[in-house]
Design a protein around this motif. Structure first.
Motif, mmCIF file in Angstrom:
data_model
loop_
_atom_site.group_PDB
_atom_site.id
_atom_site.type_symbol
_atom_site.label_atom_id
_atom_site.label_comp_id
_atom_site.label_asym_id
_atom_site.label_seq_id
_atom_site.Cartn_x
_atom_site.Cartn_y
_atom_site.Cartn_z
ATOM 1 N N ILE A 1 41.300 17.116 -28.061
ATOM 2 C CA ILE A 1 41.312 18.111 -26.925
ATOM 3 C C ILE A 1 40.114 17.958 -26.193
ATOM 4 N N PHE A 2 40.330 17.442 -24.859
ATOM 5 C CA PHE A 2 39.294 17.342 -23.951
ATOM 6 C C PHE A 2 38.781 18.582 -23.207
ATOM 7 N N LYS A 3 37.809 18.769 -22.873
ATOM 8 C CA LYS A 3 37.386 20.123 -22.028
ATOM 9 C C LYS A 3 36.188 19.537 -21.379
ATOM 10 N N VAL A 4 35.910 20.117 -19.905
ATOM 11 C CA VAL A 4 34.806 19.867 -19.249
ATOM 12 C C VAL A 4 34.028 21.324 -19.165
ATOM 13 N N GLU A 5 32.744 20.956 -19.451
ATOM 14 C CA GLU A 5 31.722 22.167 -19.216
ATOM 15 C C GLU A 5 31.826 22.823 -17.970
ATOM 16 N N ARG A 6 32.212 24.049 -17.594
ATOM 17 C CA ARG A 6 32.562 24.693 -16.572
ATOM 18 C C ARG A 6 31.079 25.003 -15.678
ATOM 19 N N GLN A 7 30.871 24.798 -14.666
ATOM 20 C CA GLN A 7 29.719 25.015 -13.775
ATOM 21 C C GLN A 7 30.075 25.998 -12.791
ATOM 22 N N GLU A 8 29.158 26.659 -12.220
ATOM 23 C CA GLU A 8 29.180 27.807 -11.422
ATOM 24 C C GLU A 8 30.261 27.625 -10.150
ATOM 25 N N LYS A 9 29.862 26.318 -9.703
ATOM 26 C CA LYS A 9 30.785 25.749 -8.817
ATOM 27 C C LYS A 9 31.419 24.559 -9.233
ATOM 28 N N MET A 10 32.663 24.150 -8.862
ATOM 29 C CA MET A 10 33.447 23.051 -9.463
ATOM 30 C C MET A 10 34.165 22.622 -8.162
ATOM 31 N N SER A 11 33.420 22.105 -7.137
ATOM 32 C CA SER A 11 33.944 21.741 -5.876
ATOM 33 C C SER A 11 33.562 20.511 -5.228
ATOM 34 N N ASN A 12 32.305 19.708 -5.656
ATOM 35 C CA ASN A 12 32.082 18.491 -5.266
ATOM 36 C C ASN A 12 33.021 17.568 -5.838
ATOM 37 N N LYS A 13 32.981 16.088 -5.246
ATOM 38 C CA LYS A 13 33.829 15.230 -5.633
ATOM 39 C C LYS A 13 33.789 14.896 -6.967
#
Length: 203
Positions: free
Chosen positions: A28-40
């Motif tokens: 299972i793959f996940k991405v480390e969450r950032q405070e903001k996930m809005s850039n390209k």
């Protein structure tokens, strides 16, 4: 169940070059969450993780194709990069051409059969990658590896295919992608080539 987390280190995501080979059924793959996930880049990594979690290879390849089209469309249509006015782009207006931009040859003798009412009715990645010299002069260029989904999840043969299958439907292109054979593609593809020299770019 094995878990793989893609992390951002010093402001840049660390993605293994051959990550597609790790996309096994028990991973299972996940991405480390950032405070903001809005850039390209955040959006691209989120889509990459979503694709890696699709375990059916054909469905994954189709997802990659669809989302890559959407990413390019968001630039072209969302920002109106070609500056369309009354169905004429800036190139058409400067050179006194009729309309429909890259979907029609410069001499107006050829037109993509999938243009209906001045709108594209198919999803063709090759057409989206190739832009005219006016956009290149403005600093725009689109390469296959600029899109993480394609960079990491399509192999070199599939990249060549999707970059050169002009004026073909999504279904036609994906047949070539699934087959994954450059020799078969070169000999038997339904590729409809009439791309103009002024619209060529680089892979």
């Amino acid at each position: 169940m094995k878990e793989v987390v893609i992390k951002k280190i010093n402001g840049k995501y660390k993605i293994p070059r051959f990550i597609r080979f790790k996309a096994k059924k028990d991973t299972i793959f996940k991405v480390e969450r950032q405070e903001k996930m809005s850039n390209k880049e955040d959006i691209q990594v989120s889509l990459l993780v979503e694709a890696l979690n699709i375990k059916d290879k054909r469905k994954r390849l189709e997802f990659v194709y669809d989302k890559s089209c959407e990413l390019l469309d968001n630039d072209f249509y969302g920002c109106n990069l070609c500056e369309f006015k009354n169905n004429r782009c800036m190139h058409d207006r400067i050179h006194a051409k009729s309309m429909d931009g890259c979907c029609r040859s410069n001499d107006d003798k050829k037109k993509c059969p999938y243009i209906k009412n001045h709108r594209c009715t198919i999803k063709c990645l090759a057409c989206k990658f190739h832009i005219c010299y006016l956009l290149r002069k403005k600093g725009y260029k689109y390469r296959v590896n600029d899109i993480y989904l394609l960079k990491y999840l399509y192999n070199w043969k599939q990249k060549i295919i999707i970059y050169n299958d002009f004026f073909m439907t999504k279904e036609e292109v994906l047949k070539d992608v699934y087959r994954n054979s450059i020799i078969y593609w070169a000999l038997f593809s339904k590729n409809k080539k009439f791309i103009d020299n002024n619209n060529k770019t680089t892979i």
